[in-house]
Write a protein that holds these residues in place. Structure first.
Motif, PDB file in Angstrom:
ATOM      1  N   CYS A  18       2.822  30.329 -27.304  1.00 29.99           N
ATOM      2  CA  CYS A  18       1.677  30.910 -26.884  1.00 29.99           C
ATOM      3  C   CYS A  18       1.605  30.846 -25.330  1.00 29.99           C
ATOM      4  O   CYS A  18       2.168  30.159 -24.637  1.00 29.99           O
ATOM      5  CB  CYS A  18       0.198  30.243 -27.362  1.00 29.99           C
ATOM      6  SG  CYS A  18       0.146  30.064 -29.208  1.00 29.99           S
ATOM      7  N   TYR A  19       0.798  31.915 -24.695  1.00 28.35           N
ATOM      8  CA  TYR A  19       0.384  32.082 -23.275  1.00 28.35           C
ATOM      9  C   TYR A  19      -0.925  31.466 -23.102  1.00 28.35           C
ATOM     10  O   TYR A  19      -1.658  31.634 -23.835  1.00 28.35           O
ATOM     11  CB  TYR A  19       0.612  33.642 -22.887  1.00 28.35           C
ATOM     12  CG  TYR A  19       2.203  33.927 -23.240  1.00 28.35           C
ATOM     13  CD1 TYR A  19       2.961  34.054 -22.176  1.00 28.35           C
ATOM     14  CD2 TYR A  19       2.403  34.691 -24.333  1.00 28.35           C
ATOM     15  CE1 TYR A  19       4.170  34.359 -22.423  1.00 28.35           C
ATOM     16  CE2 TYR A  19       3.793  34.952 -24.486  1.00 28.35           C
ATOM     17  CZ  TYR A  19       4.728  35.001 -23.394  1.00 28.35           C
ATOM     18  OH  TYR A  19       6.027  35.347 -23.625  1.00 28.35           O
ATOM     19  N   TRP A  20      -0.926  30.836 -22.032  1.00 30.41           N
ATOM     20  CA  TRP A  20      -2.326  29.987 -21.517  1.00 30.41           C
ATOM     21  C   TRP A  20      -2.393  30.609 -19.998  1.00 30.41           C
ATOM     22  O   TRP A  20      -1.536  30.586 -19.292  1.00 30.41           O
ATOM     23  CB  TRP A  20      -2.145  28.804 -21.691  1.00 30.41           C
ATOM     24  CG  TRP A  20      -3.170  27.718 -22.731  1.00 30.41           C
ATOM     25  CD1 TRP A  20      -4.506  27.491 -22.286  1.00 30.41           C
ATOM     26  CD2 TRP A  20      -2.873  27.759 -24.001  1.00 30.41           C
ATOM     27  NE1 TRP A  20      -4.889  27.048 -23.521  1.00 30.41           N
ATOM     28  CE2 TRP A  20      -4.000  27.305 -24.599  1.00 30.41           C
ATOM     29  CE3 TRP A  20      -1.995  28.221 -24.852  1.00 30.41           C
ATOM     30  CZ2 TRP A  20      -3.890  26.738 -25.588  1.00 30.41           C
ATOM     31  CZ3 TRP A  20      -1.778  27.600 -26.199  1.00 30.41           C
ATOM     32  CH2 TRP A  20      -3.095  27.021 -26.603  1.00 30.41           C
ATOM     33  N   VAL A  21      -3.799  31.118 -19.849  1.00 31.28           N
ATOM     34  CA  VAL A  21      -4.072  31.213 -18.367  1.00 31.28           C
ATOM     35  C   VAL A  21      -4.483  29.772 -17.813  1.00 31.28           C
ATOM     36  O   VAL A  21      -5.067  28.916 -18.269  1.00 31.28           O
ATOM     37  CB  VAL A  21      -5.108  32.021 -18.300  1.00 31.28           C
ATOM     38  CG1 VAL A  21      -5.878  32.139 -16.910  1.00 31.28           C
ATOM     39  CG2 VAL A  21      -5.083  33.384 -19.112  1.00 31.28           C
ATOM     40  N   MET A  22      -3.712  29.633 -16.573  1.00 29.70           N
ATOM     41  CA  MET A  22      -3.768  28.373 -15.977  1.00 29.70           C
ATOM     42  C   MET A  22      -5.406  28.144 -15.591  1.00 29.70           C
ATOM     43  O   MET A  22      -6.283  29.197 -15.241  1.00 29.70           O
ATOM     44  CB  MET A  22      -2.960  28.314 -14.756  1.00 29.70           C
ATOM     45  CG  MET A  22      -1.523  28.480 -15.063  1.00 29.70           C
ATOM     46  SD  MET A  22      -1.020  26.979 -15.978  1.00 29.70           S
ATOM     47  CE  MET A  22      -0.989  25.603 -14.812  1.00 29.70           C
ATOM     48  N   PRO A  23      -5.686  26.993 -15.347  1.00 28.99           N
ATOM     49  CA  PRO A  23      -7.169  26.568 -14.925  1.00 28.99           C
ATOM     50  C   PRO A  23      -7.725  27.488 -13.780  1.00 28.99           C
ATOM     51  O   PRO A  23      -8.914  27.648 -13.504  1.00 28.99           O
ATOM     52  CB  PRO A  23      -7.156  25.310 -14.931  1.00 28.99           C
ATOM     53  CG  PRO A  23      -6.054  24.485 -15.661  1.00 28.99           C
ATOM     54  CD  PRO A  23      -5.039  25.640 -15.620  1.00 28.99           C
ATOM     55  N   ASP A  24      -6.984  27.696 -12.690  1.00 29.01           N
ATOM     56  CA  ASP A  24      -7.276  28.291 -11.510  1.00 29.01           C
ATOM     57  C   ASP A  24      -7.359  29.923 -11.984  1.00 29.01           C
ATOM     58  O   ASP A  24      -7.999  30.736 -10.896  1.00 29.01           O
ATOM     59  CB  ASP A  24      -6.169  28.152 -10.580  1.00 29.01           C
ATOM     60  CG  ASP A  24      -4.787  28.511 -10.435  1.00 29.01           C
ATOM     61  OD1 ASP A  24      -4.736  29.330 -11.743  1.00 29.01           O
ATOM     62  OD2 ASP A  24      -4.056  28.457  -9.822  1.00 29.01           O
ATOM     63  N   GLY A  25      -7.032  30.407 -13.149  1.00 28.83           N
ATOM     64  CA  GLY A  25      -7.055  31.681 -13.390  1.00 28.83           C
ATOM     65  C   GLY A  25      -6.107  32.674 -12.579  1.00 28.83           C
ATOM     66  O   GLY A  25      -6.307  34.046 -12.939  1.00 28.83           O
ATOM     67  N   GLN A  52      -7.777  22.561 -27.826  1.00 33.25           N
ATOM     68  CA  GLN A  52      -8.323  21.464 -26.597  1.00 33.25           C
ATOM     69  C   GLN A  52      -7.611  20.503 -26.100  1.00 33.25           C
ATOM     70  O   GLN A  52      -7.690  20.361 -25.017  1.00 33.25           O
ATOM     71  CB  GLN A  52      -9.687  20.768 -27.464  1.00 33.25           C
ATOM     72  CG  GLN A  52     -10.307  20.033 -26.551  1.00 33.25           C
ATOM     73  CD  GLN A  52     -11.097  20.834 -25.507  1.00 33.25           C
ATOM     74  OE1 GLN A  52     -11.864  21.806 -25.813  1.00 33.25           O
ATOM     75  NE2 GLN A  52     -11.085  20.505 -24.275  1.00 33.25           N
ATOM     76  N   GLU A  53      -6.386  20.133 -26.704  1.00 33.77           N
ATOM     77  CA  GLU A  53      -5.488  19.320 -26.237  1.00 33.77           C
ATOM     78  C   GLU A  53      -4.588  19.845 -25.125  1.00 33.77           C
ATOM     79  O   GLU A  53      -4.497  19.294 -23.966  1.00 33.77           O
ATOM     80  CB  GLU A  53      -4.670  18.625 -27.402  1.00 33.77           C
ATOM     81  CG  GLU A  53      -3.661  17.559 -26.873  1.00 33.77           C
ATOM     82  CD  GLU A  53      -2.815  16.829 -27.729  1.00 33.77           C
ATOM     83  OE1 GLU A  53      -1.739  16.339 -27.264  1.00 33.77           O
ATOM     84  OE2 GLU A  53      -2.954  17.342 -28.909  1.00 33.77           O
ATOM     85  N   ILE A  54      -4.358  21.124 -25.388  1.00 34.87           N
ATOM     86  CA  ILE A  54      -3.556  21.989 -24.314  1.00 34.87           C
ATOM     87  C   ILE A  54      -4.379  22.229 -23.042  1.00 34.87           C
ATOM     88  O   ILE A  54      -3.775  21.956 -22.082  1.00 34.87           O
ATOM     89  CB  ILE A  54      -2.837  23.171 -24.958  1.00 34.87           C
ATOM     90  CG1 ILE A  54      -1.792  22.668 -25.827  1.00 34.87           C
ATOM     91  CG2 ILE A  54      -2.376  24.058 -23.984  1.00 34.87           C
ATOM     92  CD1 ILE A  54      -1.393  24.246 -26.887  1.00 34.87           C
ATOM     93  N   ASP A  55      -5.662  22.634 -23.423  1.00 32.90           N
ATOM     94  CA  ASP A  55      -6.507  22.991 -22.329  1.00 32.90           C
ATOM     95  C   ASP A  55      -6.763  21.697 -21.323  1.00 32.90           C
ATOM     96  O   ASP A  55      -6.592  21.929 -20.060  1.00 32.90           O
ATOM     97  CB  ASP A  55      -8.018  23.305 -22.751  1.00 32.90           C
ATOM     98  CG  ASP A  55      -7.905  24.630 -23.176  1.00 32.90           C
ATOM     99  OD1 ASP A  55      -7.119  25.596 -22.836  1.00 32.90           O
ATOM    100  OD2 ASP A  55      -9.015  25.193 -23.805  1.00 32.90           O
ATOM    101  N   ASN A  56      -7.090  20.430 -22.107  1.00 34.28           N
ATOM    102  CA  ASN A  56      -7.104  19.046 -21.362  1.00 34.28           C
ATOM    103  C   ASN A  56      -5.731  18.714 -20.296  1.00 34.28           C
ATOM    104  O   ASN A  56      -5.995  18.352 -19.333  1.00 34.28           O
ATOM    105  CB  ASN A  56      -7.207  18.161 -22.419  1.00 34.28           C
ATOM    106  CG  ASN A  56      -8.663  18.224 -22.882  1.00 34.28           C
ATOM    107  OD1 ASN A  56      -9.636  18.790 -22.357  1.00 34.28           O
ATOM    108  ND2 ASN A  56      -8.998  17.433 -23.790  1.00 34.28           N
ATOM    109  N   HIS A  57      -4.698  19.212 -20.986  1.00 35.67           N
ATOM    110  CA  HIS A  57      -3.481  18.797 -20.347  1.00 35.67           C
ATOM    111  C   HIS A  57      -3.327  19.720 -19.138  1.00 35.67           C
ATOM    112  O   HIS A  57      -2.731  19.352 -18.098  1.00 35.67           O
ATOM    113  CB  HIS A  57      -2.007  18.656 -21.180  1.00 35.67           C
ATOM    114  CG  HIS A  57      -2.084  17.479 -21.943  1.00 35.67           C
ATOM    115  ND1 HIS A  57      -1.642  16.240 -21.532  1.00 35.67           N
ATOM    116  CD2 HIS A  57      -2.224  17.225 -23.351  1.00 35.67           C
ATOM    117  CE1 HIS A  57      -1.516  15.555 -22.251  1.00 35.67           C
ATOM    118  NE2 HIS A  57      -2.014  15.874 -23.658  1.00 35.67           N
ATOM    119  N   LEU A  58      -3.528  20.914 -19.390  1.00 35.73           N
ATOM    120  CA  LEU A  58      -3.410  21.990 -18.196  1.00 35.73           C
ATOM    121  C   LEU A  58      -4.121  21.513 -17.107  1.00 35.73           C
ATOM    122  O   LEU A  58      -3.910  22.060 -15.863  1.00 35.73           O
ATOM    123  CB  LEU A  58      -3.656  23.350 -18.863  1.00 35.73           C
ATOM    124  CG  LEU A  58      -2.520  23.912 -19.741  1.00 35.73           C
ATOM    125  CD1 LEU A  58      -2.863  25.333 -20.194  1.00 35.73           C
ATOM    126  CD2 LEU A  58      -1.235  24.068 -18.879  1.00 35.73           C
TER     127      LEU A  58
END
Length: 87
Positions: A18-25, A52-58
């Protein structure tokens, strides 16, 4: 195991990329080998808990030494951001 969406009992463990946008956007990361569920009706998906786990780790991991592609295990093993050394 039961499907989260259709509740059928024919769900199997698999992995997904999957692709995730980094927290800084400002950037993204491709995460491969993420534990996922596979349902004949619904396809391959991540559970809400895994999202949620992936978001937390990012948010808490320092990925500056990694490229824009990382495995799920590398994400888990990445060093925690040292907030006291940030400027």
């Amino acid at each position: 195991m039961q499907c989260t969406w259709c509740e059928k009992k024919e769900v199997q463990e698999t992995t997904k990329t999957c692709y995730w946008v980094m927290p800084d956007g400002k950037d993204y990361v491709e995460i491969s080998q993420i534990p996922a569920k596979s349902c004949q009706n619904c396809g391959i998906y991540l559970t809400d808990e895994m999202n949620q786990e992936i978001d937390n780790h990012l948010y808490m991991k320092d990925l500056s030494d990694y490229s824009n592609s990382i495995t799920f295990n590398d994400l888990l093993e990445a060093p925690v951001i040292d907030v006291f050394s940030l400027k």
